[in-house]
Motif scaffolding. Structure first.
Motif, PDB file in Angstrom:
ATOM      1  N   ARG A  94      -7.015 -14.596 -12.142  1.00 56.91           N
ATOM      2  CA  ARG A  94      -7.056 -13.678 -11.003  1.00 56.91           C
ATOM      3  C   ARG A  94      -8.101 -12.587 -11.220  1.00 56.91           C
ATOM      4  N   LEU A  95      -8.162 -12.062 -12.441  1.00 55.32           N
ATOM      5  CA  LEU A  95      -9.155 -11.031 -12.748  1.00 55.32           C
ATOM      6  C   LEU A  95     -10.572 -11.575 -12.638  1.00 55.32           C
ATOM      7  N   ARG A  96     -10.748 -12.828 -13.007  1.00 53.63           N
ATOM      8  CA  ARG A  96     -12.066 -13.461 -12.946  1.00 53.63           C
ATOM      9  C   ARG A  96     -12.511 -13.650 -11.497  1.00 53.63           C
ATOM     10  N   HIS A  97     -11.616 -14.167 -10.655  1.00 52.40           N
ATOM     11  CA  HIS A  97     -11.989 -14.440  -9.265  1.00 52.40           C
ATOM     12  C   HIS A  97     -12.093 -13.153  -8.447  1.00 52.40           C
ATOM     13  N   ASN A  98     -11.224 -12.170  -8.754  1.00 48.68           N
ATOM     14  CA  ASN A  98     -11.296 -10.840  -8.142  1.00 48.68           C
ATOM     15  C   ASN A  98     -11.266 -10.902  -6.618  1.00 48.68           C
ATOM     16  N   HIS A  99     -10.318 -11.673  -6.083  1.00 48.82           N
ATOM     17  CA  HIS A  99     -10.201 -11.814  -4.635  1.00 48.82           C
ATOM     18  C   HIS A  99      -9.221 -10.805  -4.022  1.00 48.82           C
ATOM     19  N   GLU A 100      -8.454 -10.104  -4.838  1.00 47.77           N
ATOM     20  CA  GLU A 100      -7.388  -9.230  -4.341  1.00 47.77           C
ATOM     21  C   GLU A 100      -7.837  -7.771  -4.384  1.00 47.77           C
ATOM     22  N   ASP A 101      -7.285  -6.957  -3.475  1.00 51.74           N
ATOM     23  CA  ASP A 101      -7.627  -5.533  -3.460  1.00 51.74           C
ATOM     24  C   ASP A 101      -7.230  -4.867  -4.776  1.00 51.74           C
ATOM     25  N   VAL A 102      -6.024  -5.188  -5.253  1.00 50.66           N
ATOM     26  CA  VAL A 102      -5.524  -4.671  -6.530  1.00 50.66           C
ATOM     27  C   VAL A 102      -4.753  -5.781  -7.223  1.00 50.66           C
ATOM     28  N   ILE A 103      -5.009  -5.933  -8.513  1.00 52.69           N
ATOM     29  CA  ILE A 103      -4.236  -6.862  -9.333  1.00 52.69           C
ATOM     30  C   ILE A 103      -3.390  -6.023 -10.282  1.00 52.69           C
ATOM     31  N   TYR A 104      -2.101  -6.348 -10.343  1.00 53.81           N
ATOM     32  CA  TYR A 104      -1.191  -5.601 -11.215  1.00 53.81           C
ATOM     33  C   TYR A 104      -0.895  -6.421 -12.463  1.00 53.81           C
ATOM     34  N   ALA A 105      -1.067  -5.784 -13.618  1.00 47.08           N
ATOM     35  CA  ALA A 105      -0.869  -6.457 -14.903  1.00 47.08           C
ATOM     36  C   ALA A 105       0.261  -5.780 -15.678  1.00 47.08           C
ATOM     37  N   PRO A 106       0.878  -6.510 -16.600  1.00 38.43           N
ATOM     38  CA  PRO A 106       1.931  -5.907 -17.420  1.00 38.43           C
ATOM     39  C   PRO A 106       1.371  -5.155 -18.612  1.00 38.43           C
ATOM     40  N   SER A 107       2.115  -4.176 -19.076  1.00 37.55           N
ATOM     41  CA  SER A 107       1.798  -3.473 -20.325  1.00 37.55           C
ATOM     42  C   SER A 107       2.902  -3.784 -21.332  1.00 37.55           C
ATOM     43  N   TYR A 108       2.786  -3.199 -22.528  1.00 39.06           N
ATOM     44  CA  TYR A 108       3.811  -3.384 -23.554  1.00 39.06           C
ATOM     45  C   TYR A 108       4.229  -2.007 -24.056  1.00 39.06           C
ATOM     46  N   ARG A 109       5.521  -1.741 -24.041  1.00 37.89           N
ATOM     47  CA  ARG A 109       6.036  -0.433 -24.401  1.00 37.89           C
ATOM     48  C   ARG A 109       6.559  -0.448 -25.831  1.00 37.89           C
ATOM     49  N   ARG A 110       5.797   0.173 -26.732  1.00 33.22           N
ATOM     50  CA  ARG A 110       6.261   0.279 -28.116  1.00 33.22           C
ATOM     51  C   ARG A 110       7.426   1.258 -28.182  1.00 33.22           C
ATOM     52  N   GLY A 111       8.323   1.032 -29.091  1.00 29.99           N
ATOM     53  CA  GLY A 111       9.564   1.795 -29.147  1.00 29.99           C
ATOM     54  C   GLY A 111      10.635   1.033 -28.406  1.00 29.99           C
ATOM     55  N   LEU A 112      10.370   0.730 -27.148  1.00 30.89           N
ATOM     56  CA  LEU A 112      11.237  -0.169 -26.393  1.00 30.89           C
ATOM     57  C   LEU A 112      11.026  -1.609 -26.859  1.00 30.89           C
ATOM     58  N   GLU A 113       9.800  -1.921 -27.288  1.00 32.72           N
ATOM     59  CA  GLU A 113       9.410  -3.257 -27.762  1.00 32.72           C
ATOM     60  C   GLU A 113       9.610  -4.316 -26.687  1.00 32.72           C
ATOM     61  N   GLU A 114       9.210  -3.975 -25.474  1.00 38.09           N
ATOM     62  CA  GLU A 114       9.345  -4.882 -24.343  1.00 38.09           C
ATOM     63  C   GLU A 114       8.114  -4.793 -23.444  1.00 38.09           C
ATOM     64  N   PRO A 115       7.764  -5.905 -22.790  1.00 37.86           N
ATOM     65  CA  PRO A 115       6.719  -5.849 -21.761  1.00 37.86           C
ATOM     66  C   PRO A 115       7.265  -5.184 -20.500  1.00 37.86           C
ATOM     67  N   ILE A 116       6.370  -4.503 -19.778  1.00 44.50           N
ATOM     68  CA  ILE A 116       6.730  -3.834 -18.528  1.00 44.50           C
ATOM     69  C   ILE A 116       5.857  -4.429 -17.425  1.00 44.50           C
ATOM     70  N   ALA A 117       6.477  -5.126 -16.498  1.00 46.32           N
ATOM     71  CA  ALA A 117       5.727  -5.843 -15.465  1.00 46.32           C
ATOM     72  C   ALA A 117       5.012  -4.882 -14.521  1.00 46.32           C
ATOM     73  N   ALA A 118       3.852  -5.326 -14.004  1.00 47.07           N
ATOM     74  CA  ALA A 118       3.138  -4.649 -12.911  1.00 47.07           C
ATOM     75  C   ALA A 118       2.938  -3.157 -13.169  1.00 47.07           C
ATOM     76  N   SER A 119       2.588  -2.790 -14.402  1.00 47.04           N
ATOM     77  CA  SER A 119       2.455  -1.371 -14.759  1.00 47.04           C
ATOM     78  C   SER A 119       1.009  -0.935 -14.956  1.00 47.04           C
ATOM     79  N   ILE A 120       0.055  -1.844 -14.787  1.00 47.63           N
ATOM     80  CA  ILE A 120      -1.375  -1.522 -14.869  1.00 47.63           C
ATOM     81  C   ILE A 120      -2.042  -2.009 -13.585  1.00 47.63           C
ATOM     82  N   ALA A 121      -2.720  -1.114 -12.885  1.00 47.80           N
ATOM     83  CA  ALA A 121      -3.416  -1.479 -11.653  1.00 47.80           C
ATOM     84  C   ALA A 121      -4.904  -1.699 -11.940  1.00 47.80           C
ATOM     85  N   VAL A 122      -5.419  -2.825 -11.466  1.00 46.41           N
ATOM     86  CA  VAL A 122      -6.843  -3.139 -11.622  1.00 46.41           C
ATOM     87  C   VAL A 122      -7.435  -3.344 -10.224  1.00 46.41           C
TER      88      VAL A 122
END
Length: 210
Positions: A94-122
């Motif tokens: 999706r990032l390569r094709h770049n067809h969307e106004d905004v692509i949302y990506a997950p981050s990783y929360r240390r301490g919680l030690e879990e991924p967090i969905a849709a927490s980075i906007a590109v």
């Protein structure tokens, strides 16, 4: 295979600026073993490139604890088979094709030690995407497809004694007892590091760091 090229972070950034003049989005993978400083390097690069850039970590595709709890994967969290490679590849596509106004990506929360969905906007106008992680140059299974989506792959090289000391400090900072942190850094982390080191030859550039 051509000889490996070495650079510091400023030289690597200058190389990328020249490539960015082509006008197309540049996706740069920062690869290296645990504790090499990939996250810090990606953050510094993003600061240099400002609003034209975004950082998308591979760690956002860690399998959640609810998936690995009670399985042998729990004791190897961070190993190559404890990530959702298919999900990561879908995001890179999706990032390569770049067809969307905004692509949302997950981050990783240390301490919680879990991924967090849709927490980075590109947003679509972002010109430089920095994605960092351990296995971007791996050839095992579908990991071998990651390189197809990267314009550049840089291996972050750090002295092992610096890297391991950082890991121990990080594990302690997020709640591990010092003895357990040392065992993990020299055990599971180091097993992964030895494998990651074998992928260095596939990088476009070795970034000396630390």
């Amino acid at each position: 295979m051509p000889p490996l090229l070495y650079a510091d972070l400023d030289e690597a950034a200058a190389r990328l600026r020249r490539k960015g003049e082509e006008g197309t989005r540049q996706i740069v993978g920062l690869v290296g073993p645990p504790g090499a400083g990939k996250t810090t390097a990606a953050g510094l690069l993003s600061n240099l490139f400002g609003s034209e850039s975004a950082v998308v970590p591979m760690d956002g595709f860690h399998l959640a604890n609810t998936i690995i709890d009670g399985t042998p994967l729990k004791e190897r969290k961070g190993a190559i088979d404890t990530f959702d490679v298919g999900g990561y590849l879908s995001l890179l596509e999706r990032l390569r094709h770049n067809h969307e106004d905004v692509i949302y990506a997950p981050s990783y929360r240390r301490g919680l030690e879990e991924p967090i969905a849709a927490s980075i906007a590109v947003p679509r106008e972002v010109k430089f995407v920095f994605t960092e992680g351990n296995y971007l140059l791996a050839r095992r299974g579908r990991w071998g497809e990651v390189r197809n989506y990267l314009d550049e792959a840089w291996f972050v090289e750090t002295p092992s004694e610096t890297r391991i000391a950082r890991l121990i400090e990080r594990h302690v900072a997020y709640g591990m007892e010092p003895a357990a942190a040392e065992v993990w850094a020299n055990g599971s982390d180091e097993t992964n590091a030895r494998y990651i080191e074998t992928t260095k030859a596939f990088a476009d550039l070795i970034v000396r760091w630390g």
